[in-house]
Design a protein around this motif. Structure first.
Motif, mmCIF file in Angstrom:
data_model
loop_
_atom_site.group_PDB
_atom_site.id
_atom_site.type_symbol
_atom_site.label_atom_id
_atom_site.label_comp_id
_atom_site.label_asym_id
_atom_site.label_seq_id
_atom_site.Cartn_x
_atom_site.Cartn_y
_atom_site.Cartn_z
ATOM 1 N N ARG A 26 14.409 3.490 15.400
ATOM 2 C CA ARG A 26 12.963 3.535 15.698
ATOM 3 C C ARG A 26 12.716 3.332 17.194
ATOM 4 N NH1 ARG A 26 11.428 0.803 10.259
ATOM 5 N NH2 ARG A 26 10.440 2.574 9.237
ATOM 6 N N VAL A 29 13.521 6.541 19.006
ATOM 7 C CA VAL A 29 12.486 7.561 18.809
ATOM 8 C C VAL A 29 11.337 7.301 19.780
ATOM 9 C CG1 VAL A 29 10.747 8.460 17.192
ATOM 10 C CG2 VAL A 29 13.119 8.125 16.441
ATOM 11 N N SER A 32 12.391 8.201 23.284
ATOM 12 C CA SER A 32 12.538 9.644 23.478
ATOM 13 C C SER A 32 11.211 10.333 23.796
ATOM 14 C CB SER A 32 13.146 10.297 22.235
ATOM 15 O OG SER A 32 12.178 10.430 21.200
ATOM 16 N N CYS A 39 15.669 13.830 14.251
ATOM 17 C CA CYS A 39 16.560 12.790 14.755
ATOM 18 C C CYS A 39 17.864 12.845 13.958
ATOM 19 C CB CYS A 39 15.896 11.424 14.598
ATOM 20 S SG CYS A 39 16.960 10.039 15.054
ATOM 21 N N ILE A 106 10.793 13.611 12.489
ATOM 22 C CA ILE A 106 9.900 12.776 13.291
ATOM 23 C C ILE A 106 8.519 13.418 13.206
ATOM 24 C CG2 ILE A 106 9.329 11.911 15.590
ATOM 25 C CD1 ILE A 106 12.365 12.154 16.222
ATOM 26 N N SER A 109 5.414 10.772 16.178
ATOM 27 C CA SER A 109 6.244 9.828 16.936
ATOM 28 C C SER A 109 6.928 8.769 16.079
ATOM 29 C CB SER A 109 5.423 9.141 18.036
ATOM 30 O OG SER A 109 4.857 10.092 18.900
ATOM 31 N N GLU A 110 7.018 8.995 14.771
ATOM 32 C CA GLU A 110 7.658 8.021 13.881
ATOM 33 C C GLU A 110 8.633 8.720 12.939
ATOM 34 O OE1 GLU A 110 4.908 5.570 11.786
ATOM 35 O OE2 GLU A 110 3.842 4.975 13.600
ATOM 36 N N LEU A 111 9.659 7.971 12.508
ATOM 37 C CA LEU A 111 10.575 8.480 11.487
ATOM 38 C C LEU A 111 9.767 8.742 10.219
ATOM 39 C CD1 LEU A 111 13.510 5.984 12.079
ATOM 40 C CD2 LEU A 111 13.470 8.414 12.706
ATOM 41 N N ILE A 136 17.961 13.290 19.490
ATOM 42 C CA ILE A 136 16.586 13.544 19.095
ATOM 43 C C ILE A 136 16.119 14.812 19.824
ATOM 44 C CG2 ILE A 136 14.224 12.648 19.099
ATOM 45 C CD1 ILE A 136 15.547 9.803 19.095
#
Length: 139
Positions: A26, A29, A32, A39, A106, A109-111, A136
């Motif tokens: 996290r 990410v 990045s 990812c 992703i 901006s999050e898994l 990523i």
């Protein structure tokens, strides 16, 4: 398209173990700055694994028990690989079952996980540092 690469190092003190690496991924990410993309998390050693499952102690215990029944460490002379002087043939087999890598979407901006999903590093021949590649890509 943007690309971000980082390497994490894990040193599991025991021969076998599982490490929840979701918080590490996290952070990467976020670092990045990719908002929409993919990812890849890849164990770079042939006796280690990366996989996704529930972060529940009973399940991790069950994995350990199941893998040891499937490919027991001892006796080490049961494996031809160990004729080379190694004692880790079981670790290679366990890695094959658990997998080499995972890819996670992703989104915003999050898994983008399903319920309860977490990323784990699985170690099957520990007591030394091993690397995990995180790549990523996205926008």
């Amino acid at each position: 398209m943007n690309s971000f690469t980082e390497y994490l190092t894990f040193n599991v003190e025991a021969r076998r173990g599982f490490v929840n690496i979701t918080p590490d991924i996290r952070k990467l990410v976020t670092k990045s700055k990719v908002k929409e993309g993919l990812c890849l998390v890849n164990a770079m050693h042939i006796t280690a694994s990366v996989f996704i499952n529930d972060n529940e102690g009973g399940l991790l215990h069950d994995y350990e028990k199941w893998l040891e029944e499937l490919a027991p460490h001892a006796p080490v002379d049961q494996y031809r690989h160990n004729d080379t002087g190694e004692d880790n043939a079981d670790a290679h087999l366990k890695r094959q079952v658990m997998g080499r890598e995972v890819v996670i979407a992703i989104t915003n901006s999050e898994l983008d996980f399903g319920p309860w999903e977490q990323i784990f590093y699985g170690e099957f021949d520990g007591k030394r540092p091993k690397r995990v590649l995180v790549k990523i890509i996205g926008e």
